[in-house]
Design an enzyme around this catalytic site. Structure first.
Site, short mmCIF file in Angstrom:
data_model
loop_
_atom_site.label_atom_id
_atom_site.label_comp_id
_atom_site.label_asym_id
_atom_site.label_seq_id
_atom_site.Cartn_x
_atom_site.Cartn_y
_atom_site.Cartn_z
N HIS A 52 24.41 11.67 -1.74
CA HIS A 52 25.51 11.90 -0.80
C HIS A 52 24.96 12.06 0.61
CE1 HIS A 52 24.25 16.08 -0.78
NE2 HIS A 52 24.41 16.15 -2.09
P1 TYD Z 1 25.90 19.21 -5.14
O1 TYD Z 1 25.95 19.37 -3.67
O2 TYD Z 1 26.63 18.06 -5.75
O3 TYD Z 1 24.39 19.16 -5.63
P2 TYD Z 1 23.25 18.06 -5.29
O4 TYD Z 1 23.43 17.67 -3.87
O5 TYD Z 1 21.93 18.75 -5.53
O6 TYD Z 1 23.42 16.94 -6.25
O7 TYD Z 1 26.41 20.58 -5.78
C1 TYD Z 1 26.44 20.82 -7.18
C2 TYD Z 1 27.48 21.89 -7.47
O8 TYD Z 1 27.16 23.12 -6.84
C3 TYD Z 1 28.87 21.51 -7.02
O9 TYD Z 1 29.79 21.90 -8.03
C4 TYD Z 1 29.13 22.36 -5.79
C5 TYD Z 1 28.24 23.57 -6.00
N1 TYD Z 1 27.69 24.11 -4.72
C6 TYD Z 1 28.22 25.27 -4.18
O10 TYD Z 1 29.18 25.87 -4.72
N2 TYD Z 1 27.69 25.76 -3.04
C7 TYD Z 1 26.66 25.14 -2.40
O11 TYD Z 1 26.19 25.63 -1.33
C8 TYD Z 1 26.13 23.92 -2.95
C9 TYD Z 1 25.01 23.18 -2.28
C10 TYD Z 1 26.68 23.45 -4.12
#
Ligand code: TYD
Length: 134
Positions: A52
């Protein structure tokens, strides 16, 4: 910041016979005010994270333990940064597609962020990202 200008920063390290210590201070090593910290760990072999871009959130990634690769893409070209030292830090400006892959066993990625968590700040569709990056 352009993709070509991004580089791994070597963080201050204090080494003595008791072990090593590294430090990060906002507005110094990290080029923004830190609003949030999260960390990624226990990643199963072969998994990737990220996939992303952010509209406004800037980040700074540290490989606290183990190693992983950060792949950055500005919609035109791609660069891979090998995060394999505990004193390496990588600034990731907003508007950059990013993936994290090739996690070693026991890798821990610390991510410092400039903004509160906000799902609306994510661009999760690569084609949309590529279009908006033009
Ligand atoms: P995501 O940003 O998709 O992870 P990555 O970029 O590592 O693939 O986040 C995974 C999950 O964690 C999603 O359900 C949202 C949650 N999350 C939070 O609640 N707070 C945060 O600060 C972050 C980064 C993620």
């Amino acid at each position: 910041m352009k993709l070509d200008d991004i580089e791994i920063k070597t963080l201050p390290k204090y080494l003595d016979r008791r072990g090593n210590l590294s430090v990060i201070e906002q507005e110094k090593e990290v080029p923004f005010d830190i609003k949030r910290a999260y960390w990624i760990y226990d990643v199963p072999g072969g998994e990737r994270r990220g996939g992303h871009a952010y509209k406004t959130n800037d980040e700074f990634i540290v490989a606290l333990s183990g190693s992983f690769d950060v792949v950055l893409d500005d919609g035109k070209s791609r660069r891979t940064f090998q995060m394999n030292r505990s004193y390496y830090g990588l600034p990731i400006p907003h508007g950059m597609w990013r993936e994290i892959e090739n996690f070693s066993t026991n890798a821990v990625a610390l991510v410092l962020a400039s903004e509160d968590y906000n799902e609306d700040d994510y661009i999760r569709d690569y084609e949309l990202f590529k279009h908006s990056a033009k």
